[in-house]
Write an enzyme that holds these catalytic residues in place. Structure first.
Site, PDB file in Angstrom:
ATOM      1  N   ARG A  17       1.122  -1.590  -0.369  1.00  0.00           N
ATOM      2  CA  ARG A  17      -0.297   0.164   0.126  1.00  0.00           C
ATOM      3  C   ARG A  17       0.865   1.037   0.221  1.00  0.00           C
ATOM      4  NH1 ARG A  17      -3.280  -3.028   3.794  1.00  0.00           N
ATOM      5  NH2 ARG A  17      -5.162  -3.925   2.615  1.00  0.00           N
ATOM      6  N   LYS A  33       2.393  11.774 -11.463  1.00  0.00           N
ATOM      7  CA  LYS A  33       1.861  11.019 -12.251  1.00  0.00           C
ATOM      8  C   LYS A  33       2.226   9.666 -12.566  1.00  0.00           C
ATOM      9  CE  LYS A  33      -1.006  13.712 -14.655  1.00  0.00           C
ATOM     10  NZ  LYS A  33      -1.500  14.046 -16.439  1.00  0.00           N
ATOM     11  N   GLU A  86       9.904  19.462 -24.516  1.00  0.00           N
ATOM     12  CA  GLU A  86       8.922  19.028 -23.666  1.00  0.00           C
ATOM     13  C   GLU A  86       9.946  20.929 -23.262  1.00  0.00           C
ATOM     14  OE1 GLU A  86       6.355  18.248 -22.848  1.00  0.00           O
ATOM     15  OE2 GLU A  86       6.764  15.882 -23.659  1.00  0.00           O
ATOM     16  N   LYS A 113       7.361  23.634 -14.424  1.00  0.00           N
ATOM     17  CA  LYS A 113       6.794  22.302 -13.853  1.00  0.00           C
ATOM     18  C   LYS A 113       5.868  22.128 -12.390  1.00  0.00           C
ATOM     19  CE  LYS A 113       4.672  17.499 -14.966  1.00  0.00           C
ATOM     20  NZ  LYS A 113       5.097  16.164 -16.054  1.00  0.00           N
ATOM     21  N   GLU A 157      -4.675  17.809 -11.560  1.00  0.00           N
ATOM     22  CA  GLU A 157      -5.344  17.961 -13.645  1.00  0.00           C
ATOM     23  C   GLU A 157      -6.377  18.812 -13.341  1.00  0.00           C
ATOM     24  OE1 GLU A 157      -3.537  16.570 -16.614  1.00  0.00           O
ATOM     25  OE2 GLU A 157      -5.535  17.064 -17.983  1.00  0.00           O
ATOM     26  N   ARG A 195      -2.996  22.392 -14.964  1.00  0.00           N
ATOM     27  CA  ARG A 195      -2.097  21.674 -14.945  1.00  0.00           C
ATOM     28  C   ARG A 195      -2.055  20.587 -16.854  1.00  0.00           C
ATOM     29  NH1 ARG A 195       0.193  16.392 -11.069  1.00  0.00           N
ATOM     30  NH2 ARG A 195       1.932  15.429 -12.982  1.00  0.00           N
ATOM     31  N   ASN A 220      -0.299  19.964 -21.611  1.00  0.00           N
ATOM     32  CA  ASN A 220      -0.395  19.399 -22.577  1.00  0.00           C
ATOM     33  C   ASN A 220      -0.727  20.127 -23.782  1.00  0.00           C
ATOM     34  OD1 ASN A 220      -1.403  17.057 -20.904  1.00  0.00           O
ATOM     35  ND2 ASN A 220      -3.390  17.936 -20.305  1.00  0.00           N
ATOM     36  N   HIS A 239       0.289  18.189 -26.739  1.00  0.00           N
ATOM     37  CA  HIS A 239       0.024  17.254 -26.738  1.00  0.00           C
ATOM     38  C   HIS A 239      -1.439  16.705 -27.947  1.00  0.00           C
ATOM     39  CE1 HIS A 239       2.940  17.238 -24.418  1.00  0.00           C
ATOM     40  NE2 HIS A 239       2.773  15.804 -24.093  1.00  0.00           N
ATOM     41  N   HIS A 277      -0.877  13.479 -29.684  1.00  0.00           N
ATOM     42  CA  HIS A 277      -1.058  11.983 -29.952  1.00  0.00           C
ATOM     43  C   HIS A 277      -1.308  11.326 -30.895  1.00  0.00           C
ATOM     44  CE1 HIS A 277      -3.399   9.104 -27.095  1.00  0.00           C
ATOM     45  NE2 HIS A 277      -3.989   9.024 -27.914  1.00  0.00           N
ATOM     46  N   HIS A 304       6.778  10.196 -28.584  1.00  0.00           N
ATOM     47  CA  HIS A 304       6.372  11.502 -28.532  1.00  0.00           C
ATOM     48  C   HIS A 304       7.268  12.534 -28.203  1.00  0.00           C
ATOM     49  CE1 HIS A 304       3.285  12.901 -25.037  1.00  0.00           C
ATOM     50  NE2 HIS A 304       4.636  13.237 -24.749  1.00  0.00           N
TER      51      HIS A 304
HETATM   52  P1  NAD Z   1      12.307   5.622 -22.116  1.00  0.00           P
HETATM   53  O1  NAD Z   1      12.280   5.669 -20.805  1.00  0.00           O
HETATM   54  O2  NAD Z   1      11.695   4.783 -22.622  1.00  0.00           O
HETATM   55  O3  NAD Z   1      13.988   5.512 -22.384  1.00  0.00           O
HETATM   56  C1  NAD Z   1      14.320   6.418 -23.634  1.00  0.00           C
HETATM   57  C2  NAD Z   1      15.406   4.935 -23.974  1.00  0.00           C
HETATM   58  O4  NAD Z   1      16.344   5.917 -23.543  1.00  0.00           O
HETATM   59  C3  NAD Z   1      15.423   3.576 -23.498  1.00  0.00           C
HETATM   60  O5  NAD Z   1      15.887   3.044 -24.538  1.00  0.00           O
HETATM   61  C4  NAD Z   1      16.409   3.843 -22.745  1.00  0.00           C
HETATM   62  O6  NAD Z   1      17.035   2.495 -22.546  1.00  0.00           O
HETATM   63  C5  NAD Z   1      17.364   4.549 -22.853  1.00  0.00           C
HETATM   64  N1  NAD Z   1      18.295   5.482 -22.170  1.00  0.00           N
HETATM   65  C6  NAD Z   1      17.760   5.905 -20.896  1.00  0.00           C
HETATM   66  N2  NAD Z   1      18.603   6.737 -20.384  1.00  0.00           N
HETATM   67  C7  NAD Z   1      19.619   6.444 -21.206  1.00  0.00           C
HETATM   68  C8  NAD Z   1      21.224   7.633 -21.473  1.00  0.00           C
HETATM   69  N3  NAD Z   1      21.469   8.393 -19.868  1.00  0.00           N
HETATM   70  N4  NAD Z   1      21.126   7.083 -21.635  1.00  0.00           N
HETATM   71  C9  NAD Z   1      21.410   5.729 -22.896  1.00  0.00           C
HETATM   72  N5  NAD Z   1      20.366   5.980 -23.083  1.00  0.00           N
HETATM   73  C10 NAD Z   1      18.833   6.176 -22.176  1.00  0.00           C
HETATM   74  O7  NAD Z   1      11.663   6.943 -22.459  1.00  0.00           O
HETATM   75  P2  NAD Z   1      11.678   8.573 -21.732  1.00  0.00           P
HETATM   76  O8  NAD Z   1      11.322   9.015 -23.251  1.00  0.00           O
HETATM   77  O9  NAD Z   1      12.447   8.799 -20.611  1.00  0.00           O
HETATM   78  O10 NAD Z   1      10.492   8.425 -21.601  1.00  0.00           O
HETATM   79  C11 NAD Z   1       9.084   7.888 -21.806  1.00  0.00           C
HETATM   80  C12 NAD Z   1       7.378   7.977 -21.258  1.00  0.00           C
HETATM   81  O11 NAD Z   1       7.592   8.527 -20.211  1.00  0.00           O
HETATM   82  C13 NAD Z   1       6.364   7.211 -21.792  1.00  0.00           C
HETATM   83  O12 NAD Z   1       6.162   6.016 -21.595  1.00  0.00           O
HETATM   84  C14 NAD Z   1       5.529   8.662 -21.595  1.00  0.00           C
HETATM   85  O13 NAD Z   1       4.267   8.303 -21.041  1.00  0.00           O
HETATM   86  C15 NAD Z   1       6.669   8.525 -20.542  1.00  0.00           C
HETATM   87  N6  NAD Z   1       5.846  10.430 -19.807  1.00  0.00           N
HETATM   88  C16 NAD Z   1       4.868  10.024 -18.208  1.00  0.00           C
HETATM   89  C17 NAD Z   1       5.322  11.753 -17.721  1.00  0.00           C
HETATM   90  C18 NAD Z   1       4.719  11.875 -16.344  1.00  0.00           C
HETATM   91  O14 NAD Z   1       4.143  12.975 -15.814  1.00  0.00           O
HETATM   92  N7  NAD Z   1       4.699  10.571 -15.887  1.00  0.00           N
HETATM   93  C19 NAD Z   1       5.231  12.942 -18.439  1.00  0.00           C
HETATM   94  C20 NAD Z   1       5.725  12.267 -19.797  1.00  0.00           C
HETATM   95  C21 NAD Z   1       6.131  11.253 -20.007  1.00  0.00           C
HETATM   96 MG    MG Z   2       4.433  14.355 -23.029  1.00  0.00          MG
END
Ligand code: NAD
Ligand code: MG
Length: 371
Positions: A125, A147, A189, A231, A241, A245, A249, A252, A256, A270
């Site tokens: 939990r 999130k 971003e 942020k 949100e 918040r 987007n 987005h 999307h 993305h």
């Molecule tokens: P990711 O976590 O898939 O990382 C991208 C790639 O880079 C992966 O292959 C990873 O292994 C590699 N990688 C990571 N760090 C590295 C480094 N330092 N050196 C070399 N390679 C590295 O993608 P991301 O773009 O970081 O995140 C995307 C995700 O984030 C999505 O699932 C999206 O929905 C989520 N997201 C969440 C929020 C939120 O508020 N929670 C906001 C925006 C995006």
């Molecule tokens: Mg985004």
């Protein structure tokens, strides 16, 4: 602790926490984490790519601080944000003997942060968790604001929780191993924060783009700090949100639809969708007579100079027609009562939320493929 390390406060009452931004934070993680620990042990969740590059430095730092650690390397990629991996991770956490009050560390990009944060929110939990984001996108966006979640066949991020970390360590040194395309996706971003409510920051980005892209640590730190501050302020005003918040987007809703049209694949990631989406949001604002044309030109020029896509024509492969794209926009989870929410702008740094967008103007914009 180094003077190069900056701190951003996320003010959420008793769930408040600090974001540390600067070089070598992974190599010094032990000293930042130790004060948060109830007992001298942590578990680390990472992906296999990041494990190979950055896990040894984190483990060494924990050893130096006398903190016991276990680690699990998940498969890299968006596919890992799923029920099957959530189950595997949750059971592994229980098997390692994680107790309430223990700290789970997410070391990786947004995929690892979202999955780990969600697992931390449900195991026993709720156990504590820390974010060590290693992509630019995760440093400026996903690690901040609480999130967490996974994807389902029905869509992205549809199962999850609001769950704040205890601390975020955004290590600019980790970005040195990040592929350029991932860096630029995160940069989209960063630009977003300037466009939402900080024209001065956008001006600064125009001047400092090359420093950021080429790896200047001071420039990167500044850009990440400004993004996190922006942020954090929006999240502090509206954690769940209900209203402002949604400004986050910007770009987005369009983005999307483009991600959906390209199958949420590596073909179009993305941040690239967000880049095209922000340019389209400014175009639409101009068409509706809300925003000076020169601001939309500046936005597109900047994205282009960064090496980001900024036109529908830049999206690889065949795209659906305007009607098809609008349908895809409608599948976004931000739809309320069947109405699309748009973030439009009265200019750079003056974004606002609206549900009343002229359908004909939207269709005309999406029919014009060269914009
Ligand atoms: P990711 O976590 O898939 O990382 C991208 C790639 O880079 C992966 O292959 C990873 O292994 C590699 N990688 C990571 N760090 C590295 C480094 N330092 N050196 C070399 N390679 C590295 O993608 P991301 O773009 O970081 O995140 C995307 C995700 O984030 C999505 O699932 C999206 O929905 C989520 N997201 C969440 C929020 C939120 O508020 N929670 C906001 C925006 C995006
Ligand atoms: Mg985004």
């Amino acid at each position: 602790m180094s003077a190069d390390v900056k701190t951003v406060q996320v003010a959420l009452g008793e769930r408040s926490y600090e974001i540390k931004v600067g070089p070598k934070l992974i190599a010094n993680a032990g000293q930042y984490l130790k004060p948060l620990l109830r007992r001298a042990r942590v578990v680390i969740v990472t992906d296999e790519n990041v494990a190979a590059l950055h896990l040894p430095a984190l483990e060494k730092s924990l050893d130096e601080a006398g903190i016991h650690h276990d680690a699990i390397g998940m498969p890299p990629g968006e596919g890992t944000k799923c029920f099957a991996e959530l189950q595997r991770l949750s059971e592994w956490l229980l098997e390692t003997g994680v107790e309430r009050g223990d700290l789970v560390i997410a070391l990786g990009g947004g995929v690892i942060g979202d999955l780990t944060g969600f697992a931390a929110s449900i195991v026993r939990r709720g156990v504590d968790f820390a974010q060590i984001p290693t992509t630019l996108l995760s440093q400026v966006d996903s690690s901040v604001g609480g999130k967490t979640g996974i994807n389902t066949p029905q869509g992205k991020n549809l199962v999850g929780a609001f769950y704040q970390p205890r601390i975020v360590l955004a290590d600019t040194s980790a970005l040195e191993t990040l592929p350029k395309r991932e860096l630029l996706a995160g940069y989209a971003e960063v630009v977003k924060y300037g466009l939402i409510n900080d024209r001065t920051f956008f001006d600064w980005l125009e001047v400092n783009l090359d420093r950021i892209v080429s790896g200047d640590v001071a420039a990167r730190t500044y850009a990440i700090v400004k993004s996190c501050e922006s942020k954090a302020a929006i999240v502090a005003a509206d954690e769940r949100e209900s209203n402002v918040r949604a400004l986050l987007n910007l770009g987005h809703t369009f983005g999307h639809a483009l991600e959906a049209a390209t199958g949420f694949s590596n073909r179009f990631v993305h941040g690239e969708g967000v880049a095209v989406g922000m340019a389209l949001a400014f175009d639409l604002s101009v068409r509706l007579g809300l925003c000076p044309g020169q601001d939309a030109v500046r936005v597109r020029r900047h994205l282009e100079r960064a090496g980001l896509p900024c036109r529908l024509a830049d999206v690889p492969g065949e795209l659906p027609n305007a009607k098809g794209l609008i349908e895809l926009m409608g599948q976004d989870k931000k739809v309320v009562d069947g109405k699309l929410t748009f973030i439009l702008a009265r200019g750079i740094g003056e974004a606002f939320i609206t549900r009343n967008v002229d359908a004909a103007a939207l269709r005309a914009l999406l029919e014009e493929r060269e914009t």
